[in-house]
Design a protein around this motif. Structure first.
Motif, PDB file in Angstrom:
ATOM      1  N   SER A  28     -37.325  -1.784  -0.894  1.00  0.00           N
ATOM      2  CA  SER A  28     -38.692  -2.287  -0.974  1.00  0.00           C
ATOM      3  C   SER A  28     -39.565  -1.412  -1.861  1.00  0.00           C
ATOM      4  O   SER A  28     -40.303  -1.911  -2.719  1.00  0.00           O
ATOM      5  N   ASN A  29     -39.483  -0.123  -1.668  1.00  0.00           N
ATOM      6  CA  ASN A  29     -40.342   0.794  -2.412  1.00  0.00           C
ATOM      7  C   ASN A  29     -39.919   0.951  -3.861  1.00  0.00           C
ATOM      8  O   ASN A  29     -40.776   1.036  -4.746  1.00  0.00           O
ATOM      9  N   LYS A  31     -38.230  -1.336  -5.689  1.00  0.00           N
ATOM     10  CA  LYS A  31     -38.549  -2.606  -6.355  1.00  0.00           C
ATOM     11  C   LYS A  31     -40.055  -2.735  -6.577  1.00  0.00           C
ATOM     12  O   LYS A  31     -40.493  -3.347  -7.551  1.00  0.00           O
ATOM     13  N   GLY A  32     -40.844  -2.162  -5.672  1.00  0.00           N
ATOM     14  CA  GLY A  32     -42.293  -2.215  -5.773  1.00  0.00           C
ATOM     15  C   GLY A  32     -42.864  -1.446  -6.947  1.00  0.00           C
ATOM     16  O   GLY A  32     -44.052  -1.576  -7.257  1.00  0.00           O
ATOM     17  N   LEU A  33     -42.039  -0.656  -7.614  1.00  0.00           N
ATOM     18  CA  LEU A  33     -42.512   0.099  -8.780  1.00  0.00           C
ATOM     19  C   LEU A  33     -42.693  -0.786 -10.005  1.00  0.00           C
ATOM     20  O   LEU A  33     -43.412  -0.419 -10.939  1.00  0.00           O
ATOM     21  N   GLN A  36     -46.111  -1.237 -11.580  1.00  0.00           N
ATOM     22  CA  GLN A  36     -46.857   0.006 -11.422  1.00  0.00           C
ATOM     23  C   GLN A  36     -46.531   1.012 -12.520  1.00  0.00           C
ATOM     24  O   GLN A  36     -47.395   1.771 -12.935  1.00  0.00           O
ATOM     25  N   HIS A  78     -43.436   6.696  -8.991  1.00  0.00           N
ATOM     26  CA  HIS A  78     -41.985   6.878  -8.872  1.00  0.00           C
ATOM     27  C   HIS A  78     -41.660   8.176  -8.144  1.00  0.00           C
ATOM     28  O   HIS A  78     -40.797   8.204  -7.258  1.00  0.00           O
ATOM     29  N   VAL A  81     -42.259   7.723  -4.396  1.00  0.00           N
ATOM     30  CA  VAL A  81     -41.215   6.911  -3.766  1.00  0.00           C
ATOM     31  C   VAL A  81     -39.912   7.704  -3.663  1.00  0.00           C
ATOM     32  O   VAL A  81     -39.279   7.737  -2.604  1.00  0.00           O
TER      33      VAL A  81
END
Length: 99
Positions: A28-29, A31-33, A36, A78, A81
């Motif tokens: 989740s984290n 892929k969330g980049l 961003q 990054h 995370v």
């Protein structure tokens, strides 16, 4: 386009029963980049490799150009995370970058 692939093994002290939740948080984290980090186009997290694999998990990303790898590596989102959801739990990092 550049591909950046990173693979890890879990540290031996990470219990098998804790791994699914850790994988979900990592996926989740990471892929969330996308959106961003400048230049990061896609991020796919591999959490169920075949038994023939040498590593437990992997991240497969695409970036716009080779210089974006350094931007990605040092980007504060990054780093946060990686330091929170990945590095505390893994070892044996391998990386392959190619165009």
């Amino acid at each position: 386009m550049v591909h950046h692939i990173v693979m890890w093994n879990f540290k031996p002290e990470i219990k098998e029963e804790d791994r699914p939740a850790l994988k979900a948080a990592m996926a989740s984290n990471l892929k969330g980049l996308v959106g961003q980090v400048p230049g990061l186009l896609t991020a796919e997290f591999v959490e169920a490799p075949l038994a023939s694999s040498t590593h437990d998990i992997a991240l497969v990303t695409t970036l716009e150009k080779a210089s974006d790898i350094a931007v990605y590596a040092s980007h504060p989102a990054h780093v946060r995370v990686a330091d929170t959801y990945v590095r505390p739990y893994v070892q044996d990092r391998c990386c392959l970058d190619y165009e």
